[in-house]
Design a protein around this motif. Structure first.
Motif, PDB file in Angstrom:
ATOM      1  N   THR A 112       0.806  -1.229   0.000  1.00 24.00           N
ATOM      2  CA  THR A 112       0.000   0.000   0.000  1.00 24.00           C
ATOM      3  C   THR A 112       0.838   1.278   0.000  1.00 24.00           C
ATOM      4  O   THR A 112       0.280   2.363  -0.099  1.00 24.00           O
ATOM      5  N   GLY A 113       2.134   1.130   0.157  1.00 25.85           N
ATOM      6  CA  GLY A 113       2.989   2.316   0.207  1.00 25.85           C
ATOM      7  C   GLY A 113       2.924   3.042   1.539  1.00 25.85           C
ATOM      8  O   GLY A 113       3.566   4.065   1.731  1.00 25.85           O
ATOM      9  N   ASN A 114       2.132   2.510   2.495  1.00 27.65           N
ATOM     10  CA  ASN A 114       2.031   3.142   3.809  1.00 27.65           C
ATOM     11  C   ASN A 114       2.747   2.274   4.846  1.00 27.65           C
ATOM     12  O   ASN A 114       2.392   1.105   5.020  1.00 27.65           O
ATOM     13  N   PRO A 115       3.765   2.836   5.525  1.00 29.53           N
ATOM     14  CA  PRO A 115       4.531   2.004   6.457  1.00 29.53           C
ATOM     15  C   PRO A 115       3.767   1.639   7.725  1.00 29.53           C
ATOM     16  O   PRO A 115       4.190   0.748   8.469  1.00 29.53           O
ATOM     17  N   ILE A 116       2.661   2.317   8.000  1.00 28.53           N
ATOM     18  CA  ILE A 116       1.904   1.990   9.223  1.00 28.53           C
ATOM     19  C   ILE A 116       0.813   0.984   8.859  1.00 28.53           C
ATOM     20  O   ILE A 116      -0.126   1.315   8.127  1.00 28.53           O
ATOM     21  N   PRO A 117       0.935  -0.277   9.366  1.00 24.98           N
ATOM     22  CA  PRO A 117       0.004  -1.320   8.944  1.00 24.98           C
ATOM     23  C   PRO A 117      -1.459  -0.965   9.212  1.00 24.98           C
ATOM     24  O   PRO A 117      -2.333  -1.288   8.402  1.00 24.98           O
ATOM     25  N   GLN A 118      -1.729  -0.275  10.330  1.00 23.30           N
ATOM     26  CA  GLN A 118      -3.102   0.098  10.675  1.00 23.30           C
ATOM     27  C   GLN A 118      -3.702   1.024   9.620  1.00 23.30           C
ATOM     28  O   GLN A 118      -4.909   1.044   9.425  1.00 23.30           O
ATOM     29  N   LEU A 119      -2.838   1.823   8.969  1.00 20.80           N
ATOM     30  CA  LEU A 119      -3.324   2.716   7.912  1.00 20.80           C
ATOM     31  C   LEU A 119      -3.330   2.001   6.572  1.00 20.80           C
ATOM     32  O   LEU A 119      -4.174   2.257   5.719  1.00 20.80           O
ATOM     33  N   ILE A 179     -14.572   4.289   5.956  1.00 20.62           N
ATOM     34  CA  ILE A 179     -13.447   4.963   6.586  1.00 20.62           C
ATOM     35  C   ILE A 179     -12.216   4.467   5.843  1.00 20.62           C
ATOM     36  O   ILE A 179     -11.812   3.320   5.980  1.00 20.62           O
ATOM     37  N   GLY A 180     -11.692   5.313   4.958  1.00 18.54           N
ATOM     38  CA  GLY A 180     -10.667   4.854   4.024  1.00 18.54           C
ATOM     39  C   GLY A 180     -11.278   3.787   3.139  1.00 18.54           C
ATOM     40  O   GLY A 180     -12.384   3.965   2.623  1.00 18.54           O
ATOM     41  N   GLY A 181     -10.597   2.647   3.049  1.00 19.85           N
ATOM     42  CA  GLY A 181     -11.069   1.592   2.164  1.00 19.85           C
ATOM     43  C   GLY A 181     -11.990   0.567   2.809  1.00 19.85           C
ATOM     44  O   GLY A 181     -12.361  -0.407   2.164  1.00 19.85           O
ATOM     45  N   VAL A 182     -12.324   0.738   4.078  1.00 22.32           N
ATOM     46  CA  VAL A 182     -13.163  -0.276   4.738  1.00 22.32           C
ATOM     47  C   VAL A 182     -14.442   0.341   5.293  1.00 22.32           C
ATOM     48  O   VAL A 182     -14.521   1.556   5.495  1.00 22.32           O
ATOM     49  N   GLY A 183     -15.459  -0.524   5.546  1.00 23.13           N
ATOM     50  CA  GLY A 183     -16.701  -0.060   6.136  1.00 23.13           C
ATOM     51  C   GLY A 183     -16.510   0.264   7.610  1.00 23.13           C
ATOM     52  O   GLY A 183     -15.639  -0.305   8.275  1.00 23.13           O
ATOM     53  N   LEU A 184     -17.345   1.165   8.130  1.00 28.97           N
ATOM     54  CA  LEU A 184     -17.195   1.597   9.525  1.00 28.97           C
ATOM     55  C   LEU A 184     -17.442   0.441  10.513  1.00 28.97           C
ATOM     56  O   LEU A 184     -16.761   0.325  11.521  1.00 28.97           O
ATOM     57  N   GLY A 185     -18.405  -0.429  10.193  1.00 29.21           N
ATOM     58  CA  GLY A 185     -18.689  -1.574  11.069  1.00 29.21           C
ATOM     59  C   GLY A 185     -17.483  -2.494  11.156  1.00 29.21           C
ATOM     60  O   GLY A 185     -17.064  -2.903  12.246  1.00 29.21           O
ATOM     61  N   PHE A 186     -16.899  -2.810  10.008  1.00 28.66           N
ATOM     62  CA  PHE A 186     -15.699  -3.635   9.951  1.00 28.66           C
ATOM     63  C   PHE A 186     -14.564  -2.964  10.722  1.00 28.66           C
ATOM     64  O   PHE A 186     -13.844  -3.612  11.484  1.00 28.66           O
ATOM     65  N   TRP A 187     -14.417  -1.668  10.543  1.00 28.59           N
ATOM     66  CA  TRP A 187     -13.332  -0.942  11.206  1.00 28.59           C
ATOM     67  C   TRP A 187     -13.492  -0.973  12.730  1.00 28.59           C
ATOM     68  O   TRP A 187     -12.525  -1.206  13.463  1.00 28.59           O
ATOM     69  N   PHE A 188     -14.720  -0.801  13.201  1.00 31.07           N
ATOM     70  CA  PHE A 188     -14.933  -0.875  14.650  1.00 31.07           C
ATOM     71  C   PHE A 188     -14.617  -2.275  15.174  1.00 31.07           C
ATOM     72  O   PHE A 188     -14.038  -2.437  16.241  1.00 31.07           O
ATOM     73  N   ALA A 189     -14.985  -3.308  14.396  1.00 29.99           N
ATOM     74  CA  ALA A 189     -14.762  -4.680  14.846  1.00 29.99           C
ATOM     75  C   ALA A 189     -13.277  -5.022  14.913  1.00 29.99           C
ATOM     76  O   ALA A 189     -12.843  -5.775  15.776  1.00 29.99           O
ATOM     77  N   GLN A 190     -12.470  -4.466  14.007  1.00 30.00           N
ATOM     78  CA  GLN A 190     -11.069  -4.890  13.947  1.00 30.00           C
ATOM     79  C   GLN A 190     -10.078  -3.815  14.418  1.00 30.00           C
ATOM     80  O   GLN A 190      -8.897  -4.115  14.580  1.00 30.00           O
ATOM     81  N   GLN A 191     -10.515  -2.586  14.601  1.00 27.62           N
ATOM     82  CA  GLN A 191      -9.607  -1.522  15.022  1.00 27.62           C
ATOM     83  C   GLN A 191     -10.240  -0.633  16.103  1.00 27.62           C
ATOM     84  O   GLN A 191      -9.727  -0.539  17.203  1.00 27.62           O
TER      85      GLN A 191
END
Lengths: 597, 84
Positions: free
Chosen positions: A201-208, B43-55
């Protein structure tokens, strides 16, 4: 330098470090052996708790589970972190105020009953030993793979090393070695994740990177790309596939959370901080250190899956040249095939590998038209993903060596922490508390070490004949802790009227129902072929509302609460002094300093 | 003193209950029960529900614990039940 030499050097160096620390910090008095003299700073304690907590299941298994279960695997991410909120808000400060060595000791005094204490000891041992079996399995697999020995030999070497620093070092040794282990394991986990996220992804932060877009010039979101790649091959859509059902996911998450807050080796950690207020923040620090790994894991899982699919499906799906030629398989593919954890079979004899979901009827029909004769990746073990990940991404050998050291650190630290909880339950609660109160400190320490040896032997025996995969075994351990320990601890603090009979029958009912449900599928005490004794005509797995055995602990906990409350209403109230004791636990003022300091 | 202790305990329960509601909403609510409708929000490339579940739920958990620790420490002082 070749990989195996490098692995020997890195793993050897980290082990010398742990053993060195264990010897340097050799425990003196009994108090120090159990809880490190209650002098551990909350941040240090948080870091050690994180290492204690994150086992082979978190380090080795979890990202693989996420890779293949996608959204459904969120149960592990939420379940294994959310329990810390329960711990911090409902248990840790009060148990620290109470100021004893062990969890059964609290239960015994709060419920003014040696029977309650004994029942707690039994529940604790059942949950902890089940957990250690899971770790032993992980240790055995990791050692055998990288020392290139048999699984059995790998297991014996692992048992020996656990023995050395858990038995000789005690808690203080473990606290400081665990800080070292945390540092090793977190580096081992995040370094490859950063590289892979950067590549994809070109982003070094995995969470991003997880929520970012592809760096291949397509501008497509990483997740959209992954969803497309897997659905094109007939697999469930990564970002939406569920585990069992939504209800099962709900109960599974709850079971892991409650189990976290009921596992004695985690609770015991909060006895080691200097003050009540440190017990509150220490849980927060533990979660910060855990979250570094847990928020990276979804990126590792999704990116590993994408890399794996792209390695095999090199071109357009359905085109005759769209799949990897077996003769051109990368080195990691061949290396892992040697372990038997990855296997292929060229069913249609085209010299290429087709990896798709042949259980999906729609996909199977399409595949037939292309001349595909079934899924040719006959085995892809979830558990290899984290270890194989750096190889798949083509990272240098030193990164792979560090990952191995990290996996071993995770498995060993958890096994050691659990053994300590078992040892203190046997020597402190059973021998000193019930059989021989006049026992000398020296004999108590000896008894504690002997019970560790016994537990290592027992776990090793089951490790040779494990009841299932490491992660599944670990989830069952959580269910046992959830259904027995957590509810009585919580009621002991929040319900002044909860009495002896309620607590005893609650624990017995909760853990019995959970064990029955588990044994019905897995065999009585995991002995194969005994399961059918408990089954009836027409038995199906997960018969209760579709809830799987791994998720059942939450149901057991509910039964525990209900039985305890009903029984306590029908029996005599706890005596006056116990009600005062509960009032006293609820305020921080007057918390003792270190017991046995 | 007894009523003071009762008030302290009541304030504690209120705080814990509020925080546990948030704990439930971000994980079981956003992450599981409401995941599908929330996934419509990206939120970016993922759905908000998925994002809350995993982040997201994990970040909120951390915030909850530190907020609780800070509030309780303040309550301890207010009701004079803190350690020396």
């Amino acid at each position: 330098m070749d990989l195996s030499t490098l692995t020997y050097i890195v793993v050897g160096a980290t082990f010398l470090l742990y053993i060195g620390i264990a010897i340097w910090a050799r425990a003196g008095s009994t108090g120090e052996f159990y809880v490190a003299g209650k002098g551990v700073h909350p941040v240090a304690n948080g870091m050690a708790t994180a290492a204690d907590w994150m086992s082979a299941a978190s380090f080795i298994s979890m990202a693989g589970l996420i890779a293949f279960n996608g959204y459904g695997a969120s149960v592990f991410l939420m379940g294994w972190t959310g329990g810390y909120v329960l711990l911090a808000l409902l248990l840790a400060p009060y148990l620290r105020k109470f100021g004893k060595f062990t969890v059964p000791e609290f239960i015994g005094e709060r419920f003014y009953s040696q029977t309650a204490r004994l029942v707690a000891v039994i529940c604790l041992i059942l949950a902890s030993v089940t957990y250690v079996i899971g770790q032993m399995k992980g240790i055995g697999v990791a050692f055998s793979r990288f020392l290139e020995t048999s699984y059995e030999q790998g297991l014996f070497i692992g048992m020996g090393i656990v023995f050395v620093y858990a038995v000789l070092g005690g808690m203080k040794g473990i606290t400081y070695t665990q800080i070292a282990q945390y540092v090793v394991l977190i580096f081992a986990y995040t370094i490859p994740a950063i590289f892979i996220s950067m590549n994809l992804t070109g982003n070094p932060i995995p969470q991003l990177g997880l929520i970012g877009s592809m760096a291949d010039g397509s501008g497509m979101d990483m997740m959209a790309k992954l969803d497309q790649v897997v659905t094109d091959l007939g697999f469930g859509q990564y970002s939406e596939q569920v585990m069992g059902s939504k209800l099962n996911m709900f109960v599974y998450t709850l079971s892991l959370m409650i189990g976290t807050a009921g596992l004695p080796h985690v609770i015991i950690r909060f006895f080691t901080v200097p003050k009540v207020k440190d017990a509150r923040s220490s849980a927060g620090w533990a979660l910060v250190f855990i979250a570094i790994l847990y928020t990276t894991a979804p990126a590792v899982g999704s990116m590993a899956r994408l890399n794996l699919m792209n390695t095999i499906q090199t071109g357009e799906v359905g085109s005759p040249t769209g799949n990897m030629l077996i003769s051109e398989a990368p080195a990691w593919f061949n290396n892992w095939e040697k372990t038997g954890l990855l296997a292929h079979e060229d069913k249609n004899g085209d010299g290429r590998i087709q990896y798709y979901n042949d259980k999906n009827p729609e996909m199977a029909k399409k595949a037939e038209a292309w001349g595909w004769k079934g899924n040719e990746m006959t085995k892809v073990d979830n558990d290899i993903m984290v270890l194989a990940n750096p190889e798949i991404a083509g990272l240098p050998n030193w990164v792979i060596a560090i990952v191995v050291a990290g996996g071993l650190a995770a498995a060993l630290s958890t096994a050691a922490g659990l053994l300590l909880a078992i040892a203190s339950a046997v020597s402190h609660d059973v021998i000193k508390g019930m059989i021989n109160p006049g026992i000398t400190e020296k004999s108590e320490l000896l008894a504690s070490r002997l019970s560790m040896v016994g537990a290592i032997g027992l776990a090793g025996y089951f490790g040779l004949h494990p009841p299932g995969f490491a992660a599944g075994t670990v989830a069952i351990a959580f269910g046992l802790a959830a259904s027995s320990i957590f509810p009585v601890l919580m009621m002991g603090i929040f319900n002044k009227k909860m009495n002896r009979s309620g607590a005893i029958w609650g624990m017995i009912a909760g853990i019995s129902v959970t064990m029955l449900y588990v044994f019905q599928e897995k065999g009585i005490f995991f002995i194969p072929d005994t399961a059918q004794i408990l089954q009836w005509e027409g038995y199906t797995k997960s018969w209760f509302l579709g809830i799987s055995v791994n998720a059942f602990g939450a149901v057991g906990a509910l039964i525990n609460f209900i039985v305890a409350i009903v029984v306590s209403k029908m029996t005599a109230e706890p005596p006056e002094h116990i009600q005062h004791l509960v009032e006293d636990i609820r305020v921080p003022k007057g918390a003792g300093a270190a017991t046995g300091h | 003193m007894d009523t003071r202790a009762a008030q302290y305990w009541k304030a504690n329960i209120r705080l814990v209950a509020t925080l546990l509601v948030i704990w439930f909403v971000v994980s079981y609510g956003f992450g599981i029960i409401l995941a599908e409708p929330l996934n419509a929000i990206r939120i970016g490339g993922v759905g908000l529900g998925f994002w809350f579940a995993q982040q997201g739920s994990i970040y909120v958990f951390i915030a909850l614990i530190f907020f609780y620790a800070a509030r309780m420490n303040a309550l301890d002082r207010e009701f004079d039940v803190h350690e020396d």
